[in-house]
Design an enzyme around this catalytic site. Structure first.
Site, short mmCIF file in Angstrom:
data_model
loop_
_atom_site.label_atom_id
_atom_site.label_comp_id
_atom_site.label_asym_id
_atom_site.label_seq_id
_atom_site.Cartn_x
_atom_site.Cartn_y
_atom_site.Cartn_z
N GLU A 166 0.85 -1.19 0.00
CA GLU A 166 0.00 0.00 0.00
C GLU A 166 0.89 1.25 0.00
O GLU A 166 1.84 1.31 0.77
CB GLU A 166 -0.91 0.01 1.23
CG GLU A 166 -1.96 1.10 1.15
CD GLU A 166 -2.90 1.10 2.37
OE1 GLU A 166 -4.08 1.38 2.20
OE2 GLU A 166 -2.43 0.81 3.48
N GLY A 219 2.57 0.92 11.33
CA GLY A 219 2.28 0.08 12.48
C GLY A 219 1.98 -1.34 12.07
O GLY A 219 2.46 -2.29 12.67
N ASN A 256 -2.91 -6.89 4.87
CA ASN A 256 -2.89 -7.88 3.81
C ASN A 256 -3.89 -9.00 4.14
O ASN A 256 -3.91 -9.51 5.26
CB ASN A 256 -1.50 -8.49 3.66
CG ASN A 256 -0.41 -7.44 3.58
OD1 ASN A 256 -0.49 -6.52 2.79
ND2 ASN A 256 0.60 -7.58 4.43
N HIS A 268 -7.48 -3.23 14.75
CA HIS A 268 -7.61 -2.37 13.56
C HIS A 268 -7.43 -3.20 12.29
O HIS A 268 -8.24 -3.12 11.36
CB HIS A 268 -6.55 -1.26 13.64
CG HIS A 268 -6.49 -0.34 12.45
ND1 HIS A 268 -6.88 0.97 12.51
CD2 HIS A 268 -6.05 -0.55 11.19
CE1 HIS A 268 -6.70 1.54 11.33
NE2 HIS A 268 -6.19 0.63 10.50
N GLU A 269 -6.35 -3.98 12.24
CA GLU A 269 -6.08 -4.76 11.02
C GLU A 269 -7.15 -5.82 10.80
O GLU A 269 -7.52 -6.11 9.66
CB GLU A 269 -4.69 -5.39 11.09
CG GLU A 269 -3.55 -4.41 11.32
CD GLU A 269 -3.58 -3.20 10.39
OE1 GLU A 269 -3.98 -3.35 9.22
OE2 GLU A 269 -3.21 -2.10 10.84
N HIS A 297 -10.19 -4.45 9.15
CA HIS A 297 -9.98 -4.27 7.71
C HIS A 297 -10.34 -5.51 6.89
O HIS A 297 -10.59 -5.39 5.69
CB HIS A 297 -8.50 -3.95 7.44
CG HIS A 297 -8.16 -2.50 7.48
ND1 HIS A 297 -8.88 -1.54 6.80
CD2 HIS A 297 -7.13 -1.85 8.08
CE1 HIS A 297 -8.32 -0.36 6.99
NE2 HIS A 297 -7.25 -0.52 7.76
N GLU A 333 -9.55 3.61 6.44
CA GLU A 333 -8.76 3.72 7.66
C GLU A 333 -9.58 4.25 8.84
O GLU A 333 -9.40 3.81 9.97
CB GLU A 333 -7.54 4.62 7.42
CG GLU A 333 -6.57 4.07 6.39
CD GLU A 333 -6.02 2.70 6.75
OE1 GLU A 333 -6.10 2.29 7.93
OE2 GLU A 333 -5.50 2.02 5.85
#
Length: 846
Positions: free
Chosen positions: A127, A266, A270, A300-301, A304, A323
């Site tokens: 990204e 951070g 993927n 957070h990830e 996503h 985000e």
């Protein structure tokens, strides 16, 4: 020439022309230490046969290009990081063989050799537009496809990608081949390859939709520090929460989390193959705020996986939504599913403050930025995107209600699975679920910049009740939008030495003045708090009585969140030149020792250190520095042994130490002749003390080299580089500056030096660096690449030279320089911070 840029219009034209059927990517990681072989077979259809387009690739050597059986000459077809594709057919096959380059910048495929044991580790970071550094792509988020990766690597390596890891097939001479299954449909930027001698540990999550295999990976030299049980617990808690709330099964089969070295960000979402900074596996004791932040990164990830990976933005205009949603969702998950149930207090004390800061800089921009090309995306990928965006989504949830918000999300995931909607599509589902009209809300919150200030406006009757009460809203003249806010108002009284909330109401604020009739004839409290519960994104002001109560009794709040709102209001007033720096220092020293929120304990001393050095009246600064140093020493000694407070105050004391007595304390802490019960002299603490002593001139290269002999890890090398850079000598600054602008310096080492080189109190040896910085900024992006240059430009400016003369020089430079937009942005921000500091200094002198 476009170079590596891509415009939104070009992407839209290509998306209208093509559908991508599949990628088959074969990578050979055994061809050398600087490059690897990449063969891409790209199948795609074209709606207008006979037309032309291009594919994306950044590679030092392109060996062969074949389109539909036709051989294209790389010398003419591959120009400016693009492969020209002419005379397309309805169904097309493109095959490209190239030698791609490993990076040391954290972009593309990063290669790292661990100094502890010389083991090799690779990981990808794609990204925004860097998959094209590893294989040939159509590098835009809305041309999704399926991917089949085949990786040739040393047979003793571990190879991980988006699909489950297969058993490798031996290929002779210590080499093996990993043939991965085909992935789900996804965008190029969330594909991933991680390879090397990684250590792996495994578990499974059994949830309402089935079983998900879990993997956790790190370098061999860090495996003793990977607290896998805790990481697995957080992962399972997050899966259970999100699958329940989203009512949609996790889409990508397995879930690996890989802790990788020299990482720019951070973490990265993927699909099924999340990469994270390996600094999140601490080798020394860390405060609770560290683990709270790590938990927020993990959640957070994972958020996503649904919002970003399953459902992906059409173009980078909606990067903010990607985000901002994950940022809001991670704190929501933390607060409801993990031990960090006060996560929203930490958000208010730390993350949200970064949004407020960014929104008051000249580089502020609307949350929904107009990203006309990739260069604009890179410039606008900041704390407006993350912290302000999450704050505004929190406001939206308060505006429509959590249940209608979730109802809209569930519909959105089902309607747009594996697709590329736009924000208007989400807004439509939320409007249907909530019954609220949201177009005008989106206009005022997402398409305008700046932060509002909310203040109480009232009159008192003779009996001490409010005879009138309103909320006054104002805005900076450069960003004059007045917005609607869902706002909580709390009334707090002193009850047996504690500040206790007597009453609470929520209102909708609109325009420059909102009357609050509910408070008329209500007795004035000891403290009235606007934005109680922290729904709104706005700076707030305290009335005179409330501020006096806060200064005397801040630590006596029953709950941590209102305390966080007051901390934030007082800090805003200090930065804005409405509260003297010395009063802020008094407030901190009197109350931080009793603070319960982990983020406040960590963040507020760091902010105060900046205030002492930069916002205070220079005439009284020596006295204030002495007060701050002595206060921190007292707090360190008074703190509970082994507590987070003690650890933070010890680190802060080291940073503040400047007197002979304090510096002697640091030396004696290192040699063991001065001990503080419960304070561990572990490796990270030793580097804190050594750097502080190097900054003061007490320690030099000899002491730093001796410590590096003990700590030969990459962290040790990075900390040694920072310590050397901190020394108050011209020679140290020259060496550090040379390393910063050298493209061969690894990205994380460069970052540590940039943080350390320009120290307050060393102005005499920093004088040459204003001009050196301005000169270098003209070419830094070209020399270092985007990410490394951004770090230097943002953190490596010589702020200690801030003065009226510096402002004048920066004004001249900004008006006349042809430097890239990115450089002008960061230098403009530095100029604004210097101007703000000078305003605060003047008020502190009053």
């Amino acid at each position: 020439m476009p170079g590596t840029n891509l415009t939104r219009d070009e992407a839209a034209t290509r998306a209208a022309l093509l559908d991508v059927t599949s990628y088959d990517v074969a990578l050979d990681l055994t061809t050398g230490d600087t490059t690897f072989a990449s063969v891409t077979t790209l199948e795609f259809t074209c709606r207008e046969p006979g037309s032309s387009t291009f594919a994306d690739l950044v590679a030092p050597t392109v060996r062969d290009i074949t389109l539909n059986g036709r051989t294209l000459d790389p010398a003419t077809a591959y120009v400016d990081s693009r492969i020209a594709l002419d005379d397309l057919e309805a169904t097309n096959t493109l095959v490209v063989t190239a030698d791609c380059a490993y990076s040391n910048t954290g972009e593309g495929l990063h290669r790292f050799v661990d100094p502890v044991d010389d083991r090799v580790y690779l990981y990808s970071q794609f990204e925004v537009p860097d998959a094209r550094r590893v294989f040939t792509t159509f590098e835009q988020p809305d041309l999704k496809s399926v991917f089949t990766f085949t990786v040739t690597a040393p047979s003793h390596w571990v190879v991980v990608s988006n699909a489950p890891t297969p058993e490798p097939t031996p290929a002779g001479d210590g080499v093996a081949v990993w043939s991965f299954p085909t992935t789900k449909r996804m965008s190029t930027y969330i594909t991933a390859i991680v390879a090397g001698e990684y250590h792996g540990e495994f578990d499974t999550y059994d949830g309402k939709f089935g079983t998900i295999p879990l993997g956790h990976y790190c370098r061999q030299s860090l495996k003793e520090h990977m607290d896998t049980a805790e990481l697995v617990k957080l992962t399972k808690q997050s899966f259970e929460f999100f699958e329940e709330q989203f009512d949609y099964p996790y889409p990508f089969g397995k879930y690996d989390q890989l802790y990788v070295p020299e990482y720019n960000a951070g973490a990265m979402e993927n699909a099924g193959c999340v990469t994270l900074r390996d600094e999140y596996l601490p080798r020394s004791r860390q405060p609770r705020s560290f683990f709270e932040f790590r938990a927020s990164v993990i959640t957070h990830e994972m958020a996503h996986m649904w919002f970003g990976d399953l459902v992906t933005m059409k173009w980078w205009d909606d990067l903010w939504l990607n985000e901002s949603f994950a940022e809001w969702a991670c704190y929501w998950c933390e607060a409801n599913a993990t031990e960090f149930d006060d996560a929203w207090t930490g958000f208010a004390n730390a993350r949200k403050q970064t949004g407020y800061r960014a929104d008051q800089l000249p580089s502020t921009h609307p949350i929904a930025a107009d990203n006309v090309d990739l260069h604009a995306v890179e410039v606008n990928f900041d704390m407006i995107t993350y912290a302000k965006g999450a704050s505004v989504l929190k406001q939206l949830v308060a505006w429509v209600g959590i249940e209608p918000f979730l109802e809209g999300l569930r519909t959105y995931f089902k309607d747009w699975e594996y697709g590329n909607p736009e924000f208007k599509d989400l807004l439509a589902t939320l409007e249907k679920a909530s019954g609220r009209e949201l177009d005008s809300w989106a206009q005022e919150w997402l398409q305008t910049a700046g932060v509002n200030t909310l203040a109480p406006a009232f009159e008192l009757a003779e009996d001490g009740t409010y005879s009138s009460f309103a909320v006054a809203q104002s805005a900076h003249p450069d960003w004059p939008t007045l917005r609607r806010h869902r706002l909580g108002i709390g009334l707090y009284d002193d009850v047996d030495g504690r500040l206790v909330r007597r009453d609470y109401l929520e209102i909708d604020v609109e325009g420059d003045r909102t009357e609050v009739p509910e408070l008329v004839r209500v007795k004035q409290p000891a403290l009235l708090l606007l934005n109680d519960e922290d729904h709104a994104y706005a700076k707030i002001r305290l009335d005179e009585r409330s501020l006096a109560t806060a200064i005397s009794d801040l630590s006596t709040f029953e709950d941590s969140l209102p305390r966080a709102i007051v901390w934030g209001a007082a800090w805003d007033m200090t930065r804005d030149g409405e509260m003297r720096t010395r009063d802020w220092v008094d407030l901190v020293l009197a109350n931080i020792g009793q603070e319960s929120d982990a983020w406040a304990v960590t963040r507020i001393p760091a902010s105060t250190a900046l205030a002492v050095s930069f916002y205070s009246d220079p005439a009284h600064r020596p006295e204030l520095k002495a007060t701050w140093e002595a206060g921190l020493r007292e707090l360190m000694l008074a703190a509970e042994p082994g507590s987070d407070h003690q650890l933070t105050f010890a680190r802060s004391f080291a940073g503040a130490a400047h007197s002979d007595a304090a510096l002697d304390d640091l030396i004696h802490l290192l040699d063991g002749s001065f001990t503080v019960e419960g304070l561990a002299m572990d490796q990270d603490m030793r580097w804190v003390l050594i750097t502080a002593l190097a900054k003061s001139g007490r320690f030099g290269d000899a002491e730093i080299d001796a410590e590096l002999e003990v700590d030969k890890t990459i962290s040790g090398k990075e900390q040694a580089a920072a310590a050397r850079a901190s020394q108050p000598t011209a020679e140290a600054k020259e060496a550090a500056w040379a390393a910063i602008v050298d493209p061969t310096t690894p990205n994380e080492t460069s970052r540590e030096i940039a943080f350390s080189i320009f120290r307050f109190g060393q102005e005499d040896v920093l004088e040459p660096y204003l001009e050196k910085f301005l000169t270098a900024s003209e070419t830094l992006v070209d020399v270092l690449g985007f990410h490394k240059a951004s770090t230097v430009l943002e953190y490596g400016f010589p702020r200690p030279l801030g003065s009226e003369a510096t402002l004048a020089r920066l004004d001249e430079w900004l008006a006349t320089s042809d430097a890239p937009k990115q450089a002008k942005r960061y230098i403009g921000e530095a100029r604004a911070e210097i101007a703000r500091a000078l305003t605060a200094q003047a008020y502190d002198a009053s």
